[in-house]
Design a protein around this motif. Structure first.
Motif, PDB file in Angstrom:
ATOM      1  N   TRP A 180       0.812  -1.215   0.000  1.00  0.00           N
ATOM      2  CA  TRP A 180       0.000   0.000   0.000  1.00  0.00           C
ATOM      3  C   TRP A 180       0.846   1.267   0.000  1.00  0.00           C
ATOM      4  O   TRP A 180       0.417   2.302  -0.514  1.00  0.00           O
ATOM      5  N   ARG A 229      -9.889   0.977   3.294  1.00  0.00           N
ATOM      6  CA  ARG A 229      -9.114   0.322   2.234  1.00  0.00           C
ATOM      7  C   ARG A 229     -10.039  -0.336   1.210  1.00  0.00           C
ATOM      8  O   ARG A 229      -9.765  -0.313   0.011  1.00  0.00           O
ATOM      9  N   LYS A 260      -8.245   6.850   0.252  1.00  0.00           N
ATOM     10  CA  LYS A 260      -6.867   6.368   0.371  1.00  0.00           C
ATOM     11  C   LYS A 260      -6.144   7.111   1.491  1.00  0.00           C
ATOM     12  O   LYS A 260      -5.432   6.511   2.309  1.00  0.00           O
ATOM     13  N   THR A 305     -11.465   2.315  -0.940  1.00  0.00           N
ATOM     14  CA  THR A 305     -10.454   2.760  -1.908  1.00  0.00           C
ATOM     15  C   THR A 305     -10.430   1.817  -3.099  1.00  0.00           C
ATOM     16  O   THR A 305     -10.439   2.240  -4.266  1.00  0.00           O
ATOM     17  N   HIS A 353      -3.695  -1.656  -5.326  1.00  0.00           N
ATOM     18  CA  HIS A 353      -4.683  -1.533  -4.250  1.00  0.00           C
ATOM     19  C   HIS A 353      -5.383  -2.866  -4.018  1.00  0.00           C
ATOM     20  O   HIS A 353      -5.625  -3.276  -2.879  1.00  0.00           O
TER      21      HIS A 353
END
Lengths: 130, 501
Positions: free
Chosen positions: A28, B271, B314, B274, A41
């Protein structure tokens, strides 16, 4: 038949979970510097979920040690965890830690799926340059 | 002479060549052989490609024969007085596949994959040892029965992983065929199932191997196999998988966030959002470029809003990561929902293990449903942003000392904590806490910057939700006005733990 004692199995799973957590955070770090449609991602999320699922297998009272034990030190001596080789090294080390678990024990049977997921993630990481 | 006559009959049996195991330098035990076979299966799964599919398929029936022979050599594991039927079912599938292979058609005659052959040879070697020495094992003892259970599980796991590897190779060969013929006059069409690359003859092989793989998986997890009566499950059309996965994700995320989430849970929400937002960009870009699907507004404006929302998700995810201790557990339902959302998305956006071209994505079964699903998810993302912001406003959050020390300094330097200027900058975290790797309360600049980042998250997510929902343009405006006028939630009385109870 060479099998691990259950306590040792939990320790190996705990170490594998922490390796996966660190690998996800490392992926990340790179992903956060890229656009949101970067496949990194998705890779980071997959690794993180594998680590979180592994943690979820542990008994509630299992005390996970810090990620400073000699096994991790040996890993870091081979490759900087911040590099591509380091991420792949962490994934391979986590996969190895899950490879000799006593999967005939009902409480560890779900770990078989974790092993399969790790193999898929390793293929995915290699395809992305790790 | 008398001595020779006395032992002659024993020596004859002792040196009977048909009774001897031909010794080699290999001194591995049964357990070691099974672990090696299992490791080889896992290595195969990590390295497999579409080029391997033909040789792997040819070699699979032989592998199962070796595994089943070893299984039969081991004492049977009884359940309710009956032996478990899993390996018999898998062997039956292998026998039928072997017969089909011998009748011609793809993959035709050729070599077996040497890696599967090695695993089969290892099983044969283990079976020889079991037949030779197995009678000496005292099965009346608990440790011996545990070892037997372990051996059976290890054999079945090797079958499970190997079978999965063959299926992966077949699907990757399907992808290769689709990609290679896309620009030709006879493109291979995608399958109208959720396994889009099970094309042509691959479809049948994948389905039959899938039956065996599920049976092996059922043994390992202790479930009764669905195929006991010979009824193979049918892979049905599933164009709505992504929509259902995103809806389930939204519902579960709200449930988790409403029930005293940990920092780890909120990190996972951020996350996953995102990732979903990134996938939204990919799908909407494919729709705008390669299809006639009508989007709610100008594509460039929509993609810009999506990107802005994704960027703030993010940013907020990075902050929550610093507040998460590595050993913190998550809500297991949240994990499952996130995993399904990821899997459903990758099914549409990925080609093997990397992002597919937008043209390929737009041609996939269920693409229109997927576009509608991600558009619906944008206003839902705005709701989640509000809830995350509410949680961030709660006092009592903690985090890792070193990470928060760096964050505090960076936030002050970048002006993200207006209440604290560079002139006030100091060591916000004690060196002792950093050295001891303690979990500490958020330094004041970090807490302030967190709230500011959440405000920007809400703005971006609401904007993306608004312009994706042109049928109700006033809805998002009302939502935003309401968020600004509602009173803040009452502060918590005690420090929030980061370990979920």
């Amino acid at each position: 038949m060479t099998t691990l004692a259950v306590d040792e199995a939990w320790d190996r799973l705990a170490t594998a979970a922490q390796l996966l957590n660190r690998a996800a955070l490392t992926v990340w770090e790179r992903a956060d510097a890229e656009p949101i449609d970067s496949p990194l991602h998705g890779l980071g999320l997959g690794i993180y979920l594998a680590g979180a699922h592994t943690t979820a297998l542990l008994p509630p009272d299992h005390e996970a040690g810090a990620l400073d034990d000699p096994a991790i030190a040996r890993l870091e001596a081979k490759a900087d965890p911040g590099t591509a080789q380091g991420v792949l090294g962490m994934l391979l080390a986590a996969e190895e830690l899950t490879s000799s678990l006593p999967i005939h024990r009902p409480e560890l049977a779900p770990a078989t799926q974790t092993g399969l997921e790790l193999c898929d993630l390793i293929r995915e990481a290699r395809a992305l340059g790790y | 002479m008398a001595t020779k006559a006395r032992f002659e009959h024993v020596e004859a049996a002792l040196f009977d060549a048909d009774q001897l195991i031909h010794t080699t330098a290999d001194v591995r035990s049964v357990g070691e052989l099974l672990l090696d076979a299992d490791q080889n299966a896992r290595t195969l799964l990590m390295d497999v490609s579409g080029d391997d599919a033909a040789a792997l398929l040819r070699g699979w029936p032989h592998l199962i024969t070796a595994a089943a022979d070893l299984w039969e050599a081991l004492p049977a594991r009884m359940v309710d007085g009956s032996p478990q039927p899993h390996m018999d079912r898998i062997r039956a599938t292998a026998t039928s596949i072997g017969s089909s292979l011998s009748r011609g058609g793809w993959p035709g005659a050729g070599h077996h994959d040497p890696r599967l052959q090695q695993i089969a040879d290892t099983y044969d070697q283990a079976a020889d040892l079991v037949r030779r020495y197995g009678a000496e094992v005292p099965l009346g003892r608990r440790t011996a029965r545990d070892d037997l259970d372990a051996a059976l599980a290890r054999v079945m796991h090797g079958v499970y992983v190997s079978t999965h590897a063959v299926s992966v190779a077949l699907l990757e060969r399907g992808r290769d065929q689709v990609n290679d013929t896309r620009e030709t006059s006879h493109p291979v069409p995608l399958a109208q199932t959720h396994t889009a690359y099970a094309v042509g003859v691959m479809a049948g092989w994948v389905q039959r191997l899938g039956t065996a793989e599920r049976t092996a998986g059922d043994y390992l997890t202790g479930r009764i196999p669905a195929t006991l009566e010979g009824q193979a499950p049918i892979i049905a059309e599933d164009p709505g998988r992504l929509g259902r996965a995103l809806t389930a994700w939204e519902i579960q995320a709200h449930r988790t966030l409403a029930a005293e989430p940990t920092a780890a849970d909120i990190h996972l929400v951020a996350r996953t959002q995102t990732f979903i937002t990134g996938a939204t960009h990919v799908l909407l870009n494919a729709a705008a470029t390669h299809t006639g699907i009508t989007l709610p507004t100008d594509a460039e404006r929509l993609l810009s809003a999506v990107d802005a929302a994704g960027a703030t998700w993010k940013n907020i995810a990075g902050r929550w990561a610093e507040m998460t201790m590595p050993t913190t557990r998550h809500d297991i339902d949240l994990l499952r929902a996130s995993a399904e959302a990821r899997a459903a998305t990758l099914e549409l956006t990925n080609d093997k293990t990397t992002l597919a071209s937008s043209a390929a994505i737009a041609a996939r079964p269920g693409f229109e449903h997927a576009v509608a699903a991600v558009l619906r998810a944008l206003p839902a993302g705005a709701d989640l942003a509000h809830v995350v912001a509410e949680q961030a406003a709660q006092p009592g959050w903690t985090g890792r000392a070193r990470a928060l020390s760096i964050r505090a300094h960076n936030d002050v330097e970048a002006g993200r904590a207006p209440a604290h200027s560079l002139a006030d900058d100091r060591a916000w975290v004690s060196p002792a806490d950093i050295h001891a790797k303690r979990e500490i309360p958020l330094p004041a600049p970090v807490a302030e910057a967190l709230r500011g980042t959440c405000d920007r998250l809400v703005d971006a997510a609401v904007h993306a939700g608004r312009i994706s929902d042109t049928e109700r343009p006033e809805a998002a405006a009302t939502q935003r006005a309401t968020a600004r006028t509602e009173p803040p939630p009452p502060p918590r009385a005690e420090q929030r733990p980061t370990v979920r109870r």
